[in-house]
Design an enzyme around this catalytic site. Structure first.
Site, PDB file in Angstrom:
ATOM      1  CE  LYS A   1      -3.936  -2.327   2.009  1.00 44.75           C
ATOM      2  NZ  LYS A   1      -4.576  -2.843   3.207  1.00 44.75           N
TER       3      LYS A   1
ATOM      4  CD  GLN B   1      -3.729  -4.448   6.410  1.00 42.42           C
ATOM      5  OE1 GLN B   1      -3.520  -3.505   5.653  1.00 42.42           O
ATOM      6  NE2 GLN B   1      -4.426  -5.508   6.042  1.00 42.42           N
TER       7      GLN B   1
ATOM      8  CG  ASP C   1     -10.264  -0.516   4.459  1.00 49.09           C
ATOM      9  OD1 ASP C   1     -10.023  -0.777   3.263  1.00 49.09           O
ATOM     10  OD2 ASP C   1      -9.596  -0.968   5.407  1.00 49.09           O
TER      11      ASP C   1
END
Ligand code: NDP
Length: 296
Positions: free
Chosen positions: A54, A98, A121
């Site tokens: 990422k 994460q 997200d």
């Protein structure tokens, strides 16, 4: 029939290039640089790889990348304080924590502490509600990537029968909402569905997000259907570790009209959509027009 292969790797490269062009223009015209903050708690090896990828992809498209690597013992109060700081930081337009978090941390509490407008997200309960009611939201990256590939392949999706196998909060449910938003007739199947094969054979669009290697076989696919394989499963075959999807590729490709491979299908689209979401969040935060084709 041999299916057309939907090349997710090439499509993702195109999306990343589009994002990079927008980022360059944004910096040029306004001096604003979109920024993504990624928070990793602990040392889970798979998570470390994801976070590294990422970071590299964020830099590659010209965005600012802020990495926060915290020890596995980090307490909830410290993590929440970090998120509060990122929420207040004008250089940060997207925040990603994460998952999975270590067991002593409450993931729901942590995710819902993120400012919904920075929740790239799309997991914050406000974004889940907005998506469910057909309003502008941040959309989870994996289903957004699937939607982009489907729109690219079909043009309009209205009226098509879509079957989504899997009802998780991160893939199955948002995927179904997005397809409904594009006026598909949507069925969600799961582990208690009766006669799954018959349900799948009704699909013009079949999305598999199950986590069971090669479970969807060719006899479950309607001739000419588009098959999107979200699954990522590591299996041992012929003494080697191999990556396979939730779809049995060879038998499904012999029947389908189009199919995504594993690897090289949905996977690469997920990071591309994370970057697209960060750009969208930055544009929204600054009252600027959103880039076309990069949102739901
Ligand atoms: P979950 O385990 O959260 O959900 C799996 C779903 O599949 C559940 O709804 C479950 O039903 C359903 N299911 C399980 N067994 C069956 C069965 N025999 N028949 C029908 N349905 C079944 O998985 P995720 O949604 O998180 O992930 C799904 C797959 O996608 C995994 O392989 C994962 O690795 C992959 N993935 C890939 C990503 C990418 O970037 N390409 C991103 C995220 C996930 P029930 O609810 O009834 O238990």
């Amino acid at each position: 029939m041999t299916a057309k292969v939907i090349d997710g790797k090439a499509f993702a490269a195109k999306v990343r290039a589009e994002v990079a062009t927008h980022v360059a223009r944004l910096k040029d015209e306004t001096g604003i640089q979109p920024g993504l903050a990624v928070v990793l708690v602990g040392e889970d090896p798979a998570s470390q790889v994801y976070v590294r990828n990422k970071h590299a992809s964020t830099i590659e498209v010209g965005m600012a990348s802020f990495e926060h690597r915290l020890s596995p013992e980090t307490g909830e109060a410290d993590l929440l304080a970090l998120i509060d700081g990122l929420n207040a930081d004008p250089k940060v337009h997207g925040i990603l924590v994460q998952l999975p978090l270590p067991g002593h941390l409450n993931s729901e509490l942590v995710i819902n502490r993120i400012d919904p407008s920075k929740d790239v997200d799309g997991f914050h309960i406000s974004n889940v509600g907005l998506l469910g009611t057909g309003q502008k939201s941040m959309v989870p990256c994996t289903p957004l990537g699937c939607l982009m590939m489907l729109r690219d392949h079909h043009g309009k999706l209205a009226g098509l029968n879509a079957v989504v196998v899997g009802r998780s909060n991160i893939v199955g449910k948002p995927m179904a909402q997005l397809l409904l938003g594009d006026s598909c007739t949507v069925t969600i199947a799961h582990s208690r569905t009766k006669d799954l094969a018959e349900v799948c054979r009704r699909a013009d669009i079949l999305v598999a997000a199950v986590g069971r290697p090669e479970m969807i076989t060719g006899d479950m696919v309607r001739p000419g259907a588009t098959v999107i394989d979200v699954g990522i499963n590591r299996i041992e075959r012929d003494g080697k570790t191999k990556l396979v999807g939730d779809v049995h590729y060879e038998s499904a490709a012999a029947v389908a009209g189009a199919i995504t491979p594993v690897p090289g299908g949905v996977g690469p689209m997920t990071i591309a959509c994370l970057l697209a979401n960060t750009l969208t969040a930055c544009c929204r935060a600054n009252g600027l027009a959103e880039p076309e084709g990069l949102t739901a």
